[in-house]
Design a protein around this motif. Structure first.
Motif, PDB file in Angstrom:
ATOM      1  N   TRP A   1       0.847  -1.265   0.155  1.00  0.00           N
ATOM      2  CA  TRP A   1       0.141   0.119   0.090  1.00  0.00           C
ATOM      3  C   TRP A   1       0.774   1.185  -0.038  1.00  0.00           C
ATOM      4  CZ3 TRP A   1      -2.971  -1.746   4.920  1.00  0.00           C
ATOM      5  CH2 TRP A   1      -3.099  -2.985   5.033  1.00  0.00           C
TER       6      TRP A   1
ATOM      7  N   ASN B   1       7.751   6.042  10.288  1.00  0.00           N
ATOM      8  CA  ASN B   1       6.725   5.167   9.937  1.00  0.00           C
ATOM      9  C   ASN B   1       5.489   5.341  10.356  1.00  0.00           C
ATOM     10  OD1 ASN B   1       6.745   3.549  12.244  1.00  0.00           O
ATOM     11  ND2 ASN B   1       8.246   2.505  11.690  1.00  0.00           N
TER      12      ASN B   1
ATOM     13  N   SER C   1       3.515   3.632  12.228  1.00  0.00           N
ATOM     14  CA  SER C   1       3.420   3.233  13.627  1.00  0.00           C
ATOM     15  C   SER C   1       3.931   4.560  14.459  1.00  0.00           C
ATOM     16  CB  SER C   1       4.320   2.062  14.265  1.00  0.00           C
ATOM     17  OG  SER C   1       3.873   0.849  13.258  1.00  0.00           O
TER      18      SER C   1
ATOM     19  N   LYS D   1       3.714   5.788   4.464  1.00  0.00           N
ATOM     20  CA  LYS D   1       3.550   5.052   3.177  1.00  0.00           C
ATOM     21  C   LYS D   1       3.677   5.873   1.882  1.00  0.00           C
ATOM     22  CE  LYS D   1       0.793   1.324   5.334  1.00  0.00           C
ATOM     23  NZ  LYS D   1       1.242  -0.049   4.865  1.00  0.00           N
TER      24      LYS D   1
ATOM     25  N   SER E   1       5.885  -1.330   7.122  1.00  0.00           N
ATOM     26  CA  SER E   1       5.589  -1.229   5.642  1.00  0.00           C
ATOM     27  C   SER E   1       6.845  -1.170   4.850  1.00  0.00           C
ATOM     28  CB  SER E   1       4.843   0.115   5.029  1.00  0.00           C
ATOM     29  OG  SER E   1       4.041   0.437   6.139  1.00  0.00           O
TER      30      SER E   1
HETATM   31  C1  LIG Z   1      -3.983   2.505   8.632  1.00  0.00           C
HETATM   32  C2  LIG Z   1      -2.187   2.221   9.076  1.00  0.00           C
HETATM   33  N1  LIG Z   1      -1.712   2.584  10.237  1.00  0.00           N
HETATM   34  C3  LIG Z   1      -0.499   2.592  10.546  1.00  0.00           C
HETATM   35  C4  LIG Z   1       0.258   1.533   9.777  1.00  0.00           C
HETATM   36  C5  LIG Z   1       1.695   1.186  10.117  1.00  0.00           C
HETATM   37  O1  LIG Z   1       2.577   1.703   9.366  1.00  0.00           O
HETATM   38  P1  LIG Z   1       4.185   1.063   9.387  1.00  0.00           P
HETATM   39  O2  LIG Z   1       3.832  -0.405   8.941  1.00  0.00           O
HETATM   40  O3  LIG Z   1       4.855   1.988   8.521  1.00  0.00           O
HETATM   41  O4  LIG Z   1       4.443   1.348  11.166  1.00  0.00           O
HETATM   42  C6  LIG Z   1      -0.320   0.892   8.704  1.00  0.00           C
HETATM   43  C7  LIG Z   1       0.543  -0.325   8.200  1.00  0.00           C
HETATM   44  O5  LIG Z   1       0.016  -0.993   7.371  1.00  0.00           O
HETATM   45  C8  LIG Z   1      -1.663   1.091   8.413  1.00  0.00           C
HETATM   46  O6  LIG Z   1      -2.167   0.376   7.442  1.00  0.00           O
END
Ligand SMILES: Cc1ncc(COP(=O)(O)O)c(C=O)c1O
Ligand SMILES: Cc1ncc(COP(=O)(O)O)c(C=O)c1O
Lengths: 457, 457
Positions: free
Chosen positions: A59, A117, A119, A289, B326
């Motif tokens: 995504w 990221n 998170s 993302k 991600s």
């Molecule tokens: C809506 C949403 N928030 C947060 C995250 C977390 O992002 P990351 O994987 O970069 O930590 C994701 C990842 O898939 C997500 O879909």
């Protein structure tokens, strides 16, 4: 790449790498696909076999792989400087990106706090909201609300507001308590879906929030939601009316509305941000993302001016937001994000992708008549469907059949990277995908679907 | 950059950017330094004024800025492919980096789990340790132990094991309970420091751990430490004997030793990893910052085979480690990290930096006789000292004097990026720093020190 070298790498992969979200034993007898090249929506393995990256590499990818303007932006930034600290120091790409983000995001968001990221974008949002209430004298507002089915990342704070038990239940003793509200998942209506029933479902879900807020708003800091689509929770697309209702309730009861657009941001839903479908602005917005067009880690948390203002005071008052990451505002990632936004403008990416999204609608319709398929749904370049043993009664396949995993494997043979969530098959397409590529992807997927389900019928 | 453009960017910085770890009001009357170029240890602002990056842009940069081989590695990787997902797919830079990390890190660590920053490396370690005990049938082992003064990042899990109240106290209601043990901070001995007293201090600190483990090891999953140097907690350098003792206690009582080498890894302490000073191997190791030579976000958590093995089973047993980000295993970042390790080998970076570290020792000695200075200390390319109103009695300056902040400002005028932690002034030098640069840095710092402290004496 010659076969011997491939073999060597595969052995080393098994010997040294622990892949994310992966039961590594699944790959005992079978290999991870070894990618050697990527171009547009296509990935190429070490044998030169091509695959459609139908989920935009988790995504993320927006303009396709290997976009020459993005590469050039990286080269240009590296000629100037690479990474520098973002405290005490500042830099043009970080500043200009912040300006642009304030401009392109929904109204009322004025300040940009970077991290690395999705998170951490969520962790920043949670800590910011929490500290805000502490600092304006509403110390009892320490709790957070989240939706069932929601996913906001894998760090402990993000997991605490996560609603998918598969990912989260195990870690309960480490999580803070947060309050779950229902998801207005229209699939609950089964074959009885009418606009009236949908509206009633939304009203019920909002009633649950209203009841909670009425009783406990004085304890609540914020509610976090994935606008329009709960992605990892199974590509649940819900009505915009829910978001509008939530926006009103949050304003009425003084609870922060935190929109996690980590997945939905940057055009994927047909609008630049999913909140636009409802015409609302959150108090805090999380991005990652697609922010860098899926090229490299970068995240941003935006907030309203009044939140920022509650932290802005003499140092001695101890209102500083003590949060930061080493790579905050990485200049190369910021330069990439800026170039991606330029691409959006120069190449009218959103408008262009509208034609593709229309093709996707037509094509998704062709799934509805296939056996085992239910709840075909779509928003912009995202589309999903669920597989059931009996779709009429929504009777699932036995879980040990692992239908999704079978689709994944059969998909590879057909040149598709699919990554089903349970028995939900979905596309999350790069905005550069062309109508004819979509037709090809759907044709291949239907071939895969027949292969997988025929023996089970 | 012309002055008008600079002015425009500065205004936008104030209008749109919320900088990390920063009381933004501190920058109401004063500007963030606008960096336009970087080369080796030097940063250049938009007027062309140069600054020594004496803290390696938050302890990240290893080989200096703008290293041509790193830039070339990025270019090469981008010619192949940019970012792809690391589940189901794999790639050469991710595999080879994992192999190299297993080879260069302390013995016994066999598997590499990637993430994006230091905080997530720690979150992965915590969740991995937690889930391990759940899966081998020791469900009561759910608690973590940390050292006072420790810092492990800013996500909620990392904050929960943090020991610096300035950063962490505010968020208490969101944190999981963890258990604090004393830090063997030899500065406690004041002017009474002898090898015997140091040994006694270490023994006391280990006794506290032993007592805790004896009573509660059945509830304890792991203890997390910054090996040799507690960095953000004030550049506390402690004896290697403590680490050796901890390693033994962890083995004896069956508690994971989690080494957070996010800051200390990759040569900064004079060894490739700080654990080597004690000759120990942790059960879990966290890496970031220097991993990419400080160029872009990437992190890794390594673990022993038995930990990995506890997750390796048939999918239906539900032992999968459901964690991922991600951008996990971003190929560009992995390619950079590989090139950095090649640089370490080809240019004998560790050996070369030894001469510089020797110069640093000599130069730090010249601080000891200066007024207000106490506890001059060093390990490899890291050195620190504390400023006191009266160093003999360790009587601090009044905190509202903000001596560290004054040093920071005066440092800028002298062409130094210093970023004191409270009244602790420190260097965290890139490994490429030459002996003559170190002499210049120290000379400038002493000038700054005199300017700041003279009016206060
Ligand atoms: C809506 C949403 N928030 C947060 C995250 C977390 O992002 P990351 O994987 O970069 O930590 C994701 C990842 O898939 C997500 O879909
Ligand atoms: C020892 C240690 N662990 C973890 C972190 C957190 O790393 P990041 O800032 O990349 O999240 C830091 C950062 O300063 C650190 O020094």
């Amino acid at each position: 790449m010659d076969r011997e070298r491939q073999q060597e790498l595969r052995e080393k992969d098994r010997q040294y790498v622990w892949h994310p979200f992966t039961q590594m034993k699944d790959y005992a007898a079978q290999d991870h696909v070894l990618i050697e090249k990527a171009d547009g929506i296509m990935l190429y393995d070490a044998d030169g076999k091509s695959y459609y990256d139908t989920i935009s590499s988790w995504w993320c990818n927006v303009h396709g792989h290997g976009n020459p303007r993005i590469k050039e932006a990286i080269r240009r930034q590296l000629e100037q400087f690479d990474h520098i600290m973002f405290s005490g120091l500042t830099h043009q790409p970080g500043i200009e990106l912040a300006e642009q983000l304030v401009q392109v995001t929904p109204d009322g968001l004025t300040k940009v706090f970077y991290s690395d990221n999705g998170s951490t974008a969520v962790e920043v949002a949670i800590k910011m909201s929490f500290q805000y209430w502490q600092q304006i004298g509403q110390q009892s507002k320490t709790n957070f609300v989240f939706m069932e089915n929601s996913y906001h990342g894998d760090t402990i704070g993000a997991v605490s507001v996560g609603g998918v038990d598969l990912y989260h239940a195990m870690f309960k003793p480490l999580l803070f308590n947060a309050i779950r509200v229902p998801s207005p998942d229209v699939r609950q209506l089964g074959n009885e879906r009418t606009p009236e029933r949908e509206a009633a479902l939304v009203a019920d879900a909002l009633d649950a929030v209203r009841t909670l807020f009425r009783e406990r708003a004085h304890e609540l800091a914020g509610i976090i939601v994935e606008p329009m689509i709960q992605a990892a929770g199974g590509m649940v697309i819900y009505p915009a009316a829910y978001l509008r209702g939530l926006r009103e309730l949050c304003a009425q009861f003084n609870v922060h509305l935190i929109a996690d657009e980590v997945a939905t941001g940057f055009g994927r839903t047909g609008r630049m941000f999913a909140c636009e479908h409802a015409g609302i602005s959150p108090d805090i917005l999380c991005l990652s993302k697609g922010l860098t067009a899926g090229m490299m880690p970068l995240a941003a948390t935006l907030c309203r001016e009044e939140i920022y203002a509650a932290f802005y005071d003499d140092y001695a008052t101890q209102k500083t937001f003590f949060h930061g990451h080493s790579f905050t505002g990485n200049p190369v990632a910021c330069a990439v994000a800026l170039e991606s936004l330029r691409l959006f403008r120069d190449e009218a990416v959103l408008e262009q992708s509208q034609a593709a999204a229309n093709t996707l609608t037509e094509q998704m319709n062709t799934f509805t008549s296939l056996p085992h398929v239910a709840d075909v749904r779509q928003l912009g370049m995202i589309a999903a469907l669920d597989l059931y043993r009996d779709p009429e009664t929504r009777t699932p396949f036995a879980s040990d059949l692992r239908i999704g995993t079978r689709m994944y494997h059969a998909g590879l043979a057909e040149g598709l990277i699919l990554r089903p969530l349970g028995d939900t098959i979905y596309y999350w397409l790069p905005l550069c995908t062309t109508p004819s590529q979509i037709e090809d992807i759907v044709e291949r997927t239907q071939r895969v679907l027949r292969q997988v389900t025929a023996p089970l019928s």
